[in-house]
Enzyme design. Structure first.
Site, PDB file in Angstrom:
ATOM      1  N   SER A  66      11.387 -58.420 -56.887  1.00 16.78           N
ATOM      2  CA  SER A  66      11.816 -59.037 -58.148  1.00 16.78           C
ATOM      3  C   SER A  66      13.303 -58.762 -58.334  1.00 16.78           C
ATOM      4  CB  SER A  66      10.972 -58.499 -59.312  1.00 16.78           C
ATOM      5  OG  SER A  66      11.194 -59.254 -60.472  1.00 16.78           O
ATOM      6  N   ASN A  67      13.784 -58.796 -59.553  1.00 13.86           N
ATOM      7  CA  ASN A  67      15.201 -58.543 -59.825  1.00 13.86           C
ATOM      8  C   ASN A  67      15.345 -57.899 -61.204  1.00 13.86           C
ATOM      9  OD1 ASN A  67      15.507 -60.752 -61.870  1.00 13.86           O
ATOM     10  ND2 ASN A  67      14.913 -61.972 -60.092  1.00 13.86           N
ATOM     11  N   ARG A  68      16.576 -57.656 -61.616  1.00 11.59           N
ATOM     12  CA  ARG A  68      16.824 -56.836 -62.815  1.00 11.59           C
ATOM     13  C   ARG A  68      16.722 -57.594 -64.134  1.00 11.59           C
ATOM     14  NH1 ARG A  68      22.495 -54.494 -62.077  1.00 11.59           N
ATOM     15  NH2 ARG A  68      22.057 -53.638 -64.135  1.00 11.59           N
ATOM     16  N   SER A  69      16.412 -58.871 -64.097  1.00  9.42           N
ATOM     17  CA  SER A  69      16.374 -59.641 -65.348  1.00  9.42           C
ATOM     18  C   SER A  69      15.360 -59.055 -66.341  1.00  9.42           C
ATOM     19  CB  SER A  69      15.992 -61.091 -65.040  1.00  9.42           C
ATOM     20  OG  SER A  69      15.755 -61.784 -66.246  1.00  9.42           O
ATOM     21  N   ALA A 121      15.823 -65.740 -63.875  1.00 10.52           N
ATOM     22  CA  ALA A 121      16.353 -65.233 -62.608  1.00 10.52           C
ATOM     23  C   ALA A 121      15.230 -65.369 -61.583  1.00 10.52           C
ATOM     24  CB  ALA A 121      16.796 -63.787 -62.758  1.00 10.52           C
TER      25      ALA A 121
END
Ligand code: CTP
Length: 220
Positions: free
Chosen positions: A21-24, A89
């Site tokens: 995943s990502n930091r959003s 994101a």
């Protein structure tokens, strides 16, 4: 206007307990949905996994997990909307296979095979018609060149560019520093603002772009 907003990250599962995943956090997208509702627009939100409360007054809320689920949810709502704001994101890659059972440490391969996820904006572009499409460009370093390229490549009416490495901008903070770029206009560099203020500016810009489309002869 009817506004369709995507927000948050997507998750791409490796097995039932692990994901890419990502930091959003979804804060920017939720702020846009709130600003759109406050401005009197019917607003639908398609959200990846976040720990935020739904803005009161939404016309619809679809909770999704993966990029492919987000695409499917947006495809089913795109004809309804007058404007799409793609602030999610989206994870660009997913594991080629998601294991059905937890992969034991001893069985975990040294490398993961990844495949590309669909580009949601590009997939929706053929259905754009007179709709206003806005996207975000999360960049590291001067965001303007990369954002201008995405604006053209994704057929957008507006791109909101930010350098996610600047203090007070990007992920996990309540403020942002953005540049609004529309085709044929000078980039608007906004100062550090709360995400609520940035969201209100984005909604105003979309209203102006929609009005410009509506007044073009032979359209609408
Ligand atoms: N986006 C999308 N589908 C994807 C990836 C991104 O629709 N699979 C959208 C985002 O929601 C955003 C815009 O495209 O509005 C730009 O996203 P960004 O992550 O900055 O760029 P990418 O297209 O992923 O390109 P790159 O990785 O080269 O920066």
């Amino acid at each position: 206007m009817r506004m369709l907003v995507s927000a948050g990250p997507t998750r791409e599962f490796i097995d039932p307990v692990r994901f890419l995943s990502n930091r959003s956090t979804g804060r920017m997208g939720y702020a846009i949905a709130s600003a759109a509702i406050a401005a009197g627009h019917e607003t639908a939100l398609v959200s990846g996994p976040v720990s935020l409360d739904a803005p009161p007054g939404l016309a619809a809320l679809d909770r999704v997990v993966s990029a492919r689920e987000m695409l499917a949810a947006l495809e089913s709502r795109i004809d309804w909307c007058d404007a799409l704001v793609m602030s999610a994101a989206v994870a660009d890659f997913r594991p080629e296979r998601a294991a059905q059972a937890k992969i034991r440490k001893s069985e975990m391969p040294d490398s993961l095979r990844l495949v590309r996820n669909p580009d949601i904006l590009l997939a929706l572009l053929p259905r754009k018609g007179n709709r206003v499409f806005a996207g975000f460009a999360a960049e590291t370093g001067d965001p303007d060149p990369g954002a201008a390229d995405k604006l053209a490549r994704k057929g957008l009416d507006l791109i909101v560019a930010n350098d996610v490495t600047r203090p007070g901008a990007g992920f996990e903070v309540d403020t942002n520093i953005v540049t609004l770029i529309a085709p044929g206009a000078a980039p608007e560099h906004l100062p550090l603002m709360s995400k609520a203020e940035v969201a209100a500016r984005i909604v105003e810009k979309i209203e102006a772009l929609a009005a410009a489309v509506a007044s073009e002869p032979g359209r609408r």
